[in-house]
Scaffold this active site. Structure first.
Site, short mmCIF file in Angstrom:
data_model
loop_
_atom_site.label_atom_id
_atom_site.label_comp_id
_atom_site.label_asym_id
_atom_site.label_seq_id
_atom_site.Cartn_x
_atom_site.Cartn_y
_atom_site.Cartn_z
N ARG A 1 -22.24 90.01 78.93
CA ARG A 1 -22.73 88.62 78.95
C ARG A 1 -23.90 88.48 79.93
O ARG A 1 -24.85 87.75 79.67
CB ARG A 1 -21.60 87.66 79.29
N LYS B 1 -21.63 75.60 85.05
CA LYS B 1 -22.20 74.61 84.13
C LYS B 1 -21.13 73.63 83.66
O LYS B 1 -21.33 72.43 83.69
CB LYS B 1 -22.87 75.28 82.92
P1 ADP Z 1 -19.81 78.07 83.32
O1 ADP Z 1 -19.48 76.84 82.50
O2 ADP Z 1 -21.24 78.06 83.81
O3 ADP Z 1 -19.45 79.35 82.65
P2 ADP Z 1 -17.57 77.20 85.02
O4 ADP Z 1 -17.88 75.76 85.30
O5 ADP Z 1 -16.47 77.49 84.07
O6 ADP Z 1 -18.94 78.01 84.64
O7 ADP Z 1 -17.27 77.89 86.44
C1 ADP Z 1 -16.93 79.29 86.52
C2 ADP Z 1 -15.84 79.48 87.60
O8 ADP Z 1 -16.40 79.21 88.89
C3 ADP Z 1 -14.64 78.54 87.44
O9 ADP Z 1 -13.46 79.25 87.76
C4 ADP Z 1 -14.91 77.41 88.44
O10 ADP Z 1 -13.71 76.87 88.95
C5 ADP Z 1 -15.67 78.14 89.53
N1 ADP Z 1 -16.68 77.32 90.19
C6 ADP Z 1 -17.47 76.36 89.63
N2 ADP Z 1 -18.30 75.81 90.55
C7 ADP Z 1 -18.04 76.46 91.73
C8 ADP Z 1 -18.57 76.36 93.08
N3 ADP Z 1 -19.53 75.50 93.37
N4 ADP Z 1 -18.05 77.21 94.01
C9 ADP Z 1 -17.09 78.09 93.69
N5 ADP Z 1 -16.54 78.23 92.46
C10 ADP Z 1 -17.01 77.43 91.49
P1 AMP Z 2 -19.63 79.62 77.28
O1 AMP Z 2 -18.36 78.83 77.22
O2 AMP Z 2 -20.85 78.76 77.42
O3 AMP Z 2 -19.57 80.70 78.36
O4 AMP Z 2 -19.80 80.36 75.87
C1 AMP Z 2 -18.84 81.31 75.45
C2 AMP Z 2 -19.39 82.11 74.28
O5 AMP Z 2 -19.67 81.24 73.16
C3 AMP Z 2 -20.73 82.84 74.53
O6 AMP Z 2 -20.56 84.09 75.20
C4 AMP Z 2 -21.25 82.99 73.11
O7 AMP Z 2 -20.58 84.04 72.40
C5 AMP Z 2 -20.82 81.66 72.47
N1 AMP Z 2 -21.89 80.64 72.64
C6 AMP Z 2 -21.82 79.49 73.37
N2 AMP Z 2 -22.96 78.81 73.29
C7 AMP Z 2 -23.80 79.53 72.50
C8 AMP Z 2 -25.15 79.37 72.05
N3 AMP Z 2 -25.89 78.31 72.44
N4 AMP Z 2 -25.67 80.32 71.25
C9 AMP Z 2 -24.95 81.38 70.87
N5 AMP Z 2 -23.69 81.62 71.26
C10 AMP Z 2 -23.11 80.70 72.08
#
Ligand code: ADP
Ligand code: AMP
Length: 213
Positions: A166, A13
């Site tokens: 999570r 995301k």
């Molecule tokens: P989220 O915000 O949904 O938690 P991230 O954008 O931080 O996810 O991505 C999680 C991990 O996966 C990061 O280390 C990122 O570099 C990697 N990643 C993101 N998109 C891809 C993809 N299309 N293929 C492989 N790895 C990816």
């Molecule tokens: P993220 O960076 O989106 O993976 O979020 C990291 C952590 O922040 C989550 O595991 C939750 O503990 C908290 N968090 C982020 N967004 C929310 C939300 N919309 N509601 C509740 N907790 C959140």
């Protein structure tokens, strides 16, 4: 354009939000990033949020909804936004609809990034973040120049036990919002496995198709 990006932790995301928000010219608003900035800054909000984040649980709705309401009231979000990581349960989805309605706006789209559990675990375990720039890398899929650099850290909630919780929280509390958006004709699901650019391409095609209607 007013969009929310939904999908399991590690679906990409944050990675996609950067590109999609850039293409659409709207601010990317990540609740996780706002919470982490408050934790680093030692603010009361950060102190409150930290214990939930460390456990991989959701921060309580009253705290989260207030924070989002404040952020959406800012000038740069007036004409559109891309929310990343919010809403994460049906109550938050309802609150967001209420906030938009108060201003005479509607949500255009909920874009779901679809990725299977095995890939999620691989993505979360290999995620590394730069302290100085905030850029997110992956040890295998998007490796940093020096994987041993002291500038890189692993998020404390990317440890195996927390990842497990999570994913459970996601299945129990967040997945039901897909039904909420589907019933309202807002949900678009895209395959988020593959090269980052290909996923962005699919996301942008879906956004354009939906908003052209
Ligand atoms: P989220 O915000 O949904 O938690 P991230 O954008 O931080 O996810 O991505 C999680 C991990 O996966 C990061 O280390 C990122 O570099 C990697 N990643 C993101 N998109 C891809 C993809 N299309 N293929 C492989 N790895 C990816
Ligand atoms: P993220 O960076 O989106 O993976 O979020 C990291 C952590 O922040 C989550 O595991 C939750 O503990 C908290 N968090 C982020 N967004 C929310 C939300 N919309 N509601 C509740 N907790 C959140």
């Amino acid at each position: 354009m007013r969009l929310v990006l939904v999908g399991p932790p590690g679906a990409g995301k944050g990675t996609q939000a950067e590109f999609i928000a850039g293409e659409l010219g709207v601010p990317k608003i990540s609740t996780g990033d706002i919470f982490r900035a408050n934790v680093s800054g030692g603010t009361p909000l950060g102190l409150e949020a930290k214990r939930y984040m460390d456990a991989g649980d959701l921060v309580p709705d009253d705290v989260t909804n207030r924070m989002v309401a404040d952020r959406l009231a800012a000038e740069d979000a007036r004409d559109g936004f891309l929310l990343d990581g919010y809403p994460r349960n049906t109550e938050q989805a309802e609150v967001l609809d209420g906030l938009l309605e108060e201003r005479g706006h509607v949500l255009d789209l909920a874009l779901e990034l679809v990725v299977g559990d095995d890939e999620i675990v691989r993505r979360l375990s290999g995620r590394r973040v730069s302290k100085s720039t905030g850029k997110v890398y992956h040890l295998e899929f998007d490796p940093p120049e020096d994987p041993d650099s002291p500038d890189l850290y692993q998020r404390s909630d990317d440890q195996p036990e927390t990842i497990k919780n999570r994913l459970k929280v996601y299945a129990e509390q967040t997945e039901p919002i897909m039904g909420y958006y589907e019933e309202r004709g807002k949900l678009v699901r895209i395959d988020a496995v593959g090269d980052v650019e290909d996923v962005t391409g699919r996301a942008m095609a879906a956004v354009r198709e939906r908003t052209a209607k």
